[in-house]
Design an enzyme around this catalytic site. Structure first.
Site, short mmCIF file in Angstrom:
data_model
loop_
_atom_site.label_atom_id
_atom_site.label_comp_id
_atom_site.label_asym_id
_atom_site.label_seq_id
_atom_site.Cartn_x
_atom_site.Cartn_y
_atom_site.Cartn_z
N ASP B 35 0.85 -1.19 0.00
CA ASP B 35 0.00 0.00 0.00
C ASP B 35 0.88 1.24 0.00
O ASP B 35 1.81 1.34 0.81
CB ASP B 35 -0.86 0.05 1.27
CG ASP B 35 -2.09 -0.84 1.18
OD1 ASP B 35 -2.24 -1.53 0.16
OD2 ASP B 35 -2.88 -0.82 2.14
N LYS B 92 -8.19 0.64 -5.33
CA LYS B 92 -9.38 0.06 -4.72
C LYS B 92 -10.66 0.78 -5.14
O LYS B 92 -10.68 2.01 -5.23
CB LYS B 92 -9.28 0.15 -3.19
CG LYS B 92 -8.21 -0.74 -2.56
CD LYS B 92 -8.26 -0.63 -1.04
CE LYS B 92 -7.04 -1.21 -0.37
NZ LYS B 92 -7.03 -2.68 -0.35
N GLY B 246 -0.26 -3.66 3.95
CA GLY B 246 -0.88 -2.34 3.92
C GLY B 246 -0.17 -1.39 4.83
O GLY B 246 0.93 -0.90 4.54
#
Lengths: 187, 305
Positions: B35, B92, B246
């Site tokens: 991420d 996303k 992430g």
């Protein structure tokens, strides 16, 4: 010793190559270390991310081990990322490569994933077209006189051979067609 | 000759793009998807060996902290990250928000994560992913959920875990659930399969496929709570084929160092000596939250239908 094909398994679609070699009845194994490389007499470098492999090759010492085996005549085949890593130069980038193939390659030459595609292409020596899967694929933009072009798509070089080094921009391991694998095993 | 995977791809194909979609997931195997919220993060991730980056406005730990509605990222920010790196860029969309997905496809992201980390947009449906040229990854907690997502066209599954916690327990729970359910389906008699499909709320044809092959129809990655090299190696040993990290990297004390260590650990997950070496002296990990201290209303993994 039974001939054994190594598939570089630091990252990428190495399992697809191992599955195909297994189905062909060929002795094959994953290579993640210098020790595992010594057990092999030829090597496939699969698809994956070349920037990741650069790091993992250096940290494992496989960068030098592969180069030294190649100089002693070990056949190597690179698919997609593998072809990038074999090249002498990666266009526009200062990035590690083995320099075993006297060629300049362009990464992501067709664009991002939405431009990935499949196509039937003529492959030198095959009596019918080969169904080629191109995923964020590279091309060969120029090559030296020792290099033979084996296939092109839309005027772009997508498969080459130089003595015992083979490079394909596409992924035979994602299809059921074993002809390029057979070609490599005879090299 | 046809291996199982290839035969299945041919049979399952409802779009010509199927092999290309799953194919890109194959190329990411053994790697770490990180991420990132800025082009600078993206460059650090690529330099550390990430196989792909997930472009986000806020990492899940900050989404938790700030609350409110979490949506698709600003296209400007996604473009900035695409220009910063040469590796695949994912982004996303909200569950069921097919217009966000269309926008991400128009931006030419390489993979769309229809993610429970963002606030769901549809209370019952997910995006019909077969209708897109760009491939999708979806989260799952169990085999039924994984196969429902595959039925809709997901070309990659990731265990959900519990994002933004740095607590790996849910990722482990979900991976173990999926692998044990796969074993059960694979070893069941053929005349049990319809009852199992009913019990798991899974498409019957995909239950048949799992029965035949003993694996998911698509690559199975892991996400949600991975914060250390050991966490990444644990998930690989439990059957993950790659990992998403992430908040674990850019919420830690030394992101570049930790990112490199997680890349090494994921590639060499079976080598404990190497794991010991790369786990040393990484600086502070993300602080983290015990999942057991979260109310169900605070858990992201329960989102998705």
């Amino acid at each position: 010793m039974t001939p054994r094909v190594g598939v570089l398994a630091l990252q990428g679609d190495f399992q697809k190559h191992l599955d195909m070699l297994g189905a062909m009845g060929v002795e094959a194994g994953a290579v993640r270390s210098v020790d595992q490389l010594t057990e092999c007499d030829r090597l496939i470098i699969p698809g994956g991310e070349s920037t990741t492999l650069e790091i993992l090759l250096k940290s494992s010492g496989l960068d030098e081990a592969i180069l030294s085996r190649a100089k002693k005549g070990m056949p190597i085949w690179g698919t997609c990322m593998g072809m990038i890593l074999l090249a002498r130069e990666i266009e526009g980038r200062k990035q590690f490569s083995f320099g075993l193939l006297d060629a300049v390659v362009r990464r992501n030459a067709f664009g991002r994933q939405v431009f990935s595609f499949e196509a039937d292409i003529d492959f030198k020596g095959f009596d019918s077209p080969f169904h080629a899967v191109f995923i964020r694929a590279p091309i060969v933009v120029s090559y030296g006189s020792e290099v033979e072009e084996l296939a092109e798509y839309d005027g772009k070089t997508v498969a080459v051979r130089q003595a015992k080094i083979l490079g394909t921009a596409f992924h035979p391991e994602l299809t059921a067609d074993t002809r390029v694998h057979e070609l490599f095993l005879k090299m | 000759m046809e291996t199982n995977g290839q035969a299945n791809v041919t049979q399952r194909s409802i779009s010509e793009d199927w092999r290309l979609k799953v194919g890109l997931a194959e190329m990411l195997k053994g790697g770490v998807i990180m991420d990132v919220v800025t082009p600078e993060h993206a460059r650090i991730a690529e330099k550390a060996g990430a196989v792909a980056v997930m472009a986000l406005e806020r990492v899940p730990a900050d989404i938790r902290l700030h609350g409110g509605v979490a949506r698709m990222s600003d296209p400007e920010m996604i473009k900035g990250i695409q220009n910063a790196v040469t590796i695949p860029v994912m982004a996303k969309c909200r569950i069921g928000h097919f217009v966000e997905a269309e926008i991400l496809q128009a931006l030419e992201v390489d993979y769309i994560d229809e993610s429970e980390v963002l606030t769901p947009a549809d209370p019952e449906r997910h995006v019909w992913k077969h209708g897109f040229k760009v491939p999708f990854v979806c989260g799952a907690r169990n085999l039924g959920e994984a196969l429902r997502r595959c039925g809709e066209g997901a070309a990659m599954i990731r265990t959900k875990g519990e994002a933004g916690t740095g607590d790996v327990i849910e990722a482990v729970r979900h991976m173990r659930a999926i692998t044990s359910e796969i074993k059960r389906v694979h070893s069941s008699r053929e005349d049990d399969l319809m009852a199992i499909a009913k019990e798991l709320n899974a498409p019957f044809e995909l239950i048949q496929e799992v029965h035949r092959t003993g694996k998911l129809p698509v690559p199975n990655f892991s996400a949600g709570g991975i914060a250390t090299p050991a966490d990444a190696a644990l998930m690989m040993k439990l059957g993950a084929e790659a990992v998403f990290v992430g908040s674990g990297i850019f919420k830690s004390g030394d992101p570049a160092r930790r990112a490199s260590a997680i890349v090494e650990a994921t590639a060499h997950y079976n080598d404990a000596v190497l794991l010991a070496r790369v786990s040393r002296d990484l600086g502070e990990p993300m602080v983290g939250i015990n999942v057991s201290s979260l109310d169900e209303s605070e858990q992201l993994a329960v989102r998705g239908w």
